[in-house]
Design a protein around this motif. Structure first.
Motif, PDB file in Angstrom:
ATOM      1  N   ASP A 180       0.864  -1.174   0.000  1.00  0.00           N
ATOM      2  CA  ASP A 180       0.000   0.000   0.000  1.00  0.00           C
ATOM      3  C   ASP A 180       0.905   1.230   0.000  1.00  0.00           C
ATOM      4  O   ASP A 180       1.275   1.756   1.045  1.00  0.00           O
ATOM      5  N   PHE A 181       1.273   1.687  -1.180  1.00  0.00           N
ATOM      6  CA  PHE A 181       2.258   2.753  -1.293  1.00  0.00           C
ATOM      7  C   PHE A 181       1.712   4.092  -0.821  1.00  0.00           C
ATOM      8  O   PHE A 181       2.459   4.963  -0.399  1.00  0.00           O
ATOM      9  N   ASN A 182       0.400   4.266  -0.907  1.00  0.00           N
ATOM     10  CA  ASN A 182      -0.188   5.502  -0.377  1.00  0.00           C
ATOM     11  C   ASN A 182       0.001   5.580   1.133  1.00  0.00           C
ATOM     12  O   ASN A 182       0.254   6.652   1.689  1.00  0.00           O
ATOM     13  N   THR A 183      -0.122   4.433   1.797  1.00  0.00           N
ATOM     14  CA  THR A 183       0.108   4.383   3.239  1.00  0.00           C
ATOM     15  C   THR A 183       1.568   4.693   3.552  1.00  0.00           C
ATOM     16  O   THR A 183       1.875   5.413   4.512  1.00  0.00           O
ATOM     17  N   LEU A 184       2.481   4.158   2.741  1.00  0.00           N
ATOM     18  CA  LEU A 184       3.903   4.436   2.937  1.00  0.00           C
ATOM     19  C   LEU A 184       4.177   5.930   2.813  1.00  0.00           C
ATOM     20  O   LEU A 184       4.870   6.518   3.654  1.00  0.00           O
ATOM     21  N   GLU A 185       3.628   6.549   1.782  1.00  0.00           N
ATOM     22  CA  GLU A 185       3.852   7.974   1.572  1.00  0.00           C
ATOM     23  C   GLU A 185       3.327   8.784   2.754  1.00  0.00           C
ATOM     24  O   GLU A 185       4.014   9.671   3.268  1.00  0.00           O
ATOM     25  N   GLN A 186       2.132   8.460   3.216  1.00  0.00           N
ATOM     26  CA  GLN A 186       1.562   9.198   4.344  1.00  0.00           C
ATOM     27  C   GLN A 186       2.372   8.957   5.614  1.00  0.00           C
ATOM     28  O   GLN A 186       2.553   9.878   6.432  1.00  0.00           O
ATOM     29  N   SER A 187       2.881   7.741   5.778  1.00  0.00           N
ATOM     30  CA  SER A 187       3.703   7.436   6.947  1.00  0.00           C
ATOM     31  C   SER A 187       4.994   8.245   6.934  1.00  0.00           C
ATOM     32  O   SER A 187       5.450   8.718   7.978  1.00  0.00           O
TER      33      SER A 187
END
Length: 253
Positions: free
Chosen positions: A36-43
């Motif tokens: 989940d790359f969107n989660t990575l970016e937000q993290s």
């Protein structure tokens, strides 16, 4: 460099420089859901926001931000989207360390080091670089950079020499020893393109800009650097850019 932030897919570490060492001062876990790359970016954004509270003067000259996790496969498009968003929101350049460069850092590190990637980065940040700048105005400064890099076993891919052909001094296009005379004014593109071809293999492009002035030729080259997602380091804060873009300021050698 005063501070270094190192991201992986599981954590973020904030280091503060103390002479020739980096001291770990903060550790944050990263809440990342697999694939989940969107989660990575937000993290990454959340962790950066929290870590920057510990840095009073964070900018792209005092603070380096790297991502070093090689089991995580990200597309170039995803990487650069994160680079852009980090730069726009925080003014920092997030550098995705290639795996082969990370192995180089580990090989450069002291055998007793517990932070081999960080230790090796401090010892020799680059293997191969290209230096850009005005030979008309900043030849001495470029020579100084090359000499320092060579002393650290860094290969300068271009320019391969700072010896110029005397007849071209004072003209609009300086030629280096070994280059053929211009056949006509369009032949300047031949030499410019051969110089820019070296960008591809370089770990970083170093732009020598004393007093912050960036010449027209270098401004032209910057587009090629950005298009190839290269790490760009200005020796001083540039003063005449019409468009700001992700880069670092200050050559730490």
């Amino acid at each position: 460099m005063k501070y270094l932030i190192n991201f992986t897919a599981s954590h973020a570490k904030l280091y503060k420089r103390e002479q020739d060492d980096m001291k770990l001062i903060r550790f944050l876990p990263i809440d990342y859901k697999e694939n989940d790359f969107n989660t990575l970016e937000q993290s990454i954004f959340n962790a950066l926001l929290e870590l920057l509270n510990d840095i009073s003067d964070a900018d792209n000259s005092s603070t380096r931000v790297i991502f070093s996790h090689f089991d995580l496969v990200l597309s170039d498009e995803t990487k650069y989207r994160i680079v852009i968003d980090v730069y726009v929101n925080y003014g920092l350049y997030l550098y995705f360390v290639p795996e082969d460069l990370a192995l180089h850092y580990q090989n450069c590190a002291s055998p007793s080091s517990e932070e081999k990637l960080i230790d090796g980065m401090l010892k020799q940040a680059f293997r191969k670089v290209v230096i850009c700048g005005s030979f008309q105005h900043h030849l001495q400064e470029i020579e100084n950079i090359i000499r320092k890099l060579n002393a650290m076993n860094v290969t300068v891919l271009s320019p391969w020499t700072t010896k110029v052909i005397p007849e071209t001094i004072g003209t609009d296009f300086i030629l280096l020893e070994g280059q053929q005379p211009l056949r006509n004014e369009r032949d300047t593109w031949t030499h410019k393109y051969r110089h820019m071809e070296q960008f591809i293999d370089a770990d970083a492009i170093i732009i020598c800009d004393p007093s912050g002035h960036v010449g027209k030729g270098t401004l032209f080259e910057i587009g090629f650097m950005v298009a190839n997602n290269k790490r760009i380091i200005f020796t001083e804060k540039p003063q005449n850019l019409s468009i700001l873009f992700p880069c670092e300021i200050g050559l730490d050698i």
